[in-house]
Design a protein around this motif. Structure first.
Motif, PDB file in Angstrom:
ATOM      1  N   PRO A   2      21.096  85.551  62.174  1.00  0.00           N
ATOM      2  CA  PRO A   2      21.387  85.189  63.942  1.00  0.00           C
ATOM      3  C   PRO A   2      21.925  83.703  63.872  1.00  0.00           C
ATOM      4  CG  PRO A   2      18.493  85.979  63.925  1.00  0.00           C
ATOM      5  CD  PRO A   2      19.860  85.859  62.491  1.00  0.00           C
ATOM      6  N   GLY A   3      21.662  83.141  63.229  1.00  0.00           N
ATOM      7  CA  GLY A   3      21.814  81.745  63.137  1.00  0.00           C
ATOM      8  C   GLY A   3      23.798  81.741  62.515  1.00  0.00           C
ATOM      9  N   LEU A   4      24.074  83.242  62.230  1.00  0.00           N
ATOM     10  CA  LEU A   4      25.540  83.204  61.187  1.00  0.00           C
ATOM     11  C   LEU A   4      26.266  83.917  62.860  1.00  0.00           C
ATOM     12  CD1 LEU A   4      24.450  83.983  57.538  1.00  0.00           C
ATOM     13  CD2 LEU A   4      25.606  81.499  58.528  1.00  0.00           C
ATOM     14  N   GLY A   5      25.942  84.109  63.680  1.00  0.00           N
ATOM     15  CA  GLY A   5      26.383  85.148  64.467  1.00  0.00           C
ATOM     16  C   GLY A   5      26.734  86.581  63.950  1.00  0.00           C
ATOM     17  N   PRO A  44      17.152  72.994  61.531  1.00  0.00           N
ATOM     18  CA  PRO A  44      17.327  74.495  62.194  1.00  0.00           C
ATOM     19  C   PRO A  44      18.716  74.996  62.153  1.00  0.00           C
ATOM     20  CG  PRO A  44      18.512  72.209  63.437  1.00  0.00           C
ATOM     21  CD  PRO A  44      17.409  72.090  61.898  1.00  0.00           C
ATOM     22  N   THR A  45      18.150  76.206  63.225  1.00  0.00           N
ATOM     23  CA  THR A  45      19.269  77.330  63.441  1.00  0.00           C
ATOM     24  C   THR A  45      20.690  76.485  63.668  1.00  0.00           C
ATOM     25  OG1 THR A  45      17.831  79.425  63.443  1.00  0.00           O
ATOM     26  CG2 THR A  45      20.097  79.319  63.580  1.00  0.00           C
ATOM     27  N   GLY A  46      21.584  77.124  62.580  1.00  0.00           N
ATOM     28  CA  GLY A  46      23.171  76.886  63.627  1.00  0.00           C
ATOM     29  C   GLY A  46      23.573  75.229  63.043  1.00  0.00           C
ATOM     30  N   ALA A  47      22.746  74.386  61.877  1.00  0.00           N
ATOM     31  CA  ALA A  47      22.706  73.323  61.492  1.00  0.00           C
ATOM     32  C   ALA A  47      24.684  73.502  60.922  1.00  0.00           C
ATOM     33  CB  ALA A  47      21.891  73.454  60.399  1.00  0.00           C
TER      34      ALA A  47
END
Length: 447
Positions: A105-108, A407-410
């Motif tokens: 999810p964090g990597l899209g 955090p996710t998306g850092a």
């Protein structure tokens, strides 16, 4: 060759090529089957949930896992290292699958795309291992994984997965973000059963601690209303496992790199499995046995990619099973693989196993993963731990663990390969440890 291995050591009832009476052969085969189910049954459930599969998808994954596991095991005992060692879902492999699923999810990256990326990554890894095995390069490949590296990898993987395990044990899901008391109690009971059987039960009972924990937890979950029951009715009674069940393989450089590193790392598991069996058989196998074992494990990984399953590795616990039963005969082992192969052709078996409640599965794996962390600590114990080693071990552990708390998306906006490495504390820690061990702080400059 097999003729270089003695028929039977003094500590064994039956050697590799000896045939026990029929009744004993069937009993020994049943023991292999129970032992394998205890170690493998829960993996498709946990991995399937992590990858976003529904119950039908998890059932199909369980079916494919059993079929391909049996096929890989019989190929190894017939043409590979030729020892009765179970080829099964590698803890390192399913750990990577779960870790990448948590990162997606964090990597899209949609989960459906991640699954097809993993198919491709496992196939490429298998091809590389086949080349290593056929060319006899296993010795050079294993030099990369010193005790400092393998110890750090196992400890980091345990830390990376601990959050996923604990959330599953406490019943925390994306749709239910609070702790579920019933799930927590059931998980605690499972852990107590597994630890109790492992430490207190003697003989064969001690070797099926995971199975005992799953059975006890499953019954308790059914009584508490946590179990969803068995959803019969998926597909036919008999079916061949589906090829590329998750879709046509897709390429992602970061996932390929992660898979290849994982495949190289599990080579140490393979060597440990064969070495452990040598100790039980009281013999020394020729180098070509190791080479054939690596090549066949690579072929097994290719099958895993084609069949959309977790990568396989020989289980070192197989030597413990032979030592426990004092039976090294190939015949019961081959009969066991035939039975497991049949189970892999029966979708209802997969449906039944797919209904294992999530808290039960996660808690059983948490308890079993303590052994992998313990193996990492044993690797550290093999080192003298000089001032130089403190940095080789400490920096990767602290840096890798620190990345897990970001955090996710850092790293959003960074190149995809950078996001895969720095977004994964396990991979980043492993690469940093290898860099320090072999390039930045090589031991030859500090001795």
């Amino acid at each position: 060759m097999a003729d270089s291995v003695p028929q039977r050591s003094e500590n064994l009832l039956y050697g590799l090529d000896e045939r026990p009476p029929l009744n004993r052969t069937l009993a020994y085969a049943a023991q292999w089957l129970i032992f394998t189910l205890a170690n493998s049954a829960v993996v498709p459930v946990v991995v399937g949930n992590a990858l976003g599969l529904d119950q039908a998808g998890i059932a199909s994954l369980a079916q494919r896992t059993f079929f391909l596991q049996a096929l890989a095991s019989v190929l190894q005992v017939s043409f590979g290292h030729r020892l009765p060692i179970i080829e099964g879902p590698s803890g390192m492999w399913w750990g990577i699958f779960i870790t990448l699923a948590a990162m997606a999810p964090g990597l899209g990256k949609p989960m459906a795309v991640l699954r097809t990326d993993l198919e491709f990554g496992v196939i490429i890894t298998g091809l590389i291992l086949v080349v290593i095995g056929l060319s006899g390069l296993i010795g050079r490949a294993l030099k990369l994984f010193t005790p400092a590296v393998t110890g750090s990898v196992l400890v980091l993987l345990g830390l990376q997965l601990s959050g996923t395990f604990v959330r599953g044990m406490l019943g925390i899901t994306t749709s239910h973000g609070q702790v579920d008391l019933k799930s927590s109690i059931i998980s605690l009971v499972v852990v107590v059963i597994v630890v109790g059987f492992s430490l207190k039960a003697k003989g064969f009972l001690g070797s099926i601690a995971i199975l005992a924990g799953i059975a006890g937890g499953w019954i308790l979950a059914a009584l508490a209303g946590v179990s969803h029951g068995v959803a019969w009715g998926y597909g036919s009674m008999v079916a061949l496992p589906q090829i590329f069940a998750w879709g046509r393989p897709t390429f992602d450089l970061g996932i390929v790199l992660t898979c290849v590193l994982t495949g190289l790392l599990v080579l140490s598991n393979l060597v440990a499995s064969i070495l452990a069996m040598e100790r039980v058989l009281e013999t020394e196998l020729p180098k070509r046995s190791y080479d054939r074992g690596v090549a066949l494990t690579g072929f097994s990984d290719i099958l895993s990619g084609l069949g959309a399953t977790v990568g396989f590795v020989p289980y070192s616990a197989g030597a413990g099973m032979v030592s426990l039963t004092k039976v090294a005969s190939r015949l019961p082992f081959i009969i066991f693989t035939a039975a497991l192969l049949v189970m892999g052709l029966l979708p209802p078996v997969g449906v039944f196993l797919a209904s294992i409640p999530e808290p039960v599965g996660y808690s059983a794996l948490l308890a079993s993963f303590c052994q992998m962390v313990g193996f990492g600590l044993k690797d550290y114990a093999r080192m003298k731990l000089t001032s130089r080693d403190y940095f080789v071990v400490g920096l990767p552990l602290l840096f890798g663990t620190g990345l897990m708390f970001l955090p996710t998306g850092a790293f959003e906006g960074a190149p995809a390969l950078v996001r895969y490495i720095l977004g994964n504390g396990f991979i980043a820690g492993m690469l940093l440890c290898m860099l320090l061990e072999h390039v930045l702080l090589p031991k030859r400059y500090f001795t």
